[in-house]
Design an enzyme around this catalytic site. Structure first.
Site, PDB file in Angstrom:
ATOM      1  CE  LYS A 232     -16.971 -39.838  22.981  1.00  0.00           C
ATOM      2  NZ  LYS A 232     -17.407 -39.514  24.334  1.00  0.00           N
TER       3      LYS A 232
ATOM      4  CG  ASP B  71     -16.603 -43.721  23.966  1.00  0.00           C
ATOM      5  OD1 ASP B  71     -17.797 -43.344  23.895  1.00  0.00           O
ATOM      6  OD2 ASP B  71     -15.718 -43.044  24.494  1.00  0.00           O
TER       7      ASP B  71
ATOM      8  CG  ASN C  22     -13.721 -41.038  21.121  1.00  0.00           C
ATOM      9  OD1 ASN C  22     -13.175 -40.067  21.626  1.00  0.00           O
ATOM     10  ND2 ASN C  22     -14.467 -41.859  21.821  1.00  0.00           N
TER      11      ASN C  22
END
Length: 103
Positions: A19, A17, A22
């Protein structure tokens, strides 16, 4: 980011995840990766282990996740490339308003 991903992979963790939302920087410029809710532990590519979960943010998904053919830690390197592209160009490489078209 490369060192953080490498450390995760050395511990057989796929992040899945990566991105902008984050990735955090502290006041000294140190990077922190947050939100491990989609990460997967125990995938050992030396043994041929793969996972087939469809998860992640569409703009940063590797083709093998979209195709559902099974994936390993290589998907994190794809996401890193997409993130770096966005940092340089101001938008993800495959962005479309229509999510079906983007995928």
């Amino acid at each position: 980011m490369v060192d953080a991903i490498r450390c995760l992979h050395q511990n057989n963790i796929i992040y899945r995840d990566l991105k902008p939302e984050n990735v955090l920087l502290d006041n000294e410029g140190n990077l922190k990766i947050t939100d491990f809710g989609l990460s997967k532990q125990g995938i050992n590519p030396e043994k041929g282990d793969k996972t087939k979960s469809f998860c992640g943010t569409p703009e940063y998904l590797a083709p093998e996740i979209i195709q559902g053919i099974g994936h390993d830690k290589g998907v994190d390197w794809w996401s890193l490339g997409a993130l770096l592209y966005e940092m340089l160009c101001g938008h993800p490489p495959h962005y479309q308003k229509n999510r079906k078209q983007m995928l």
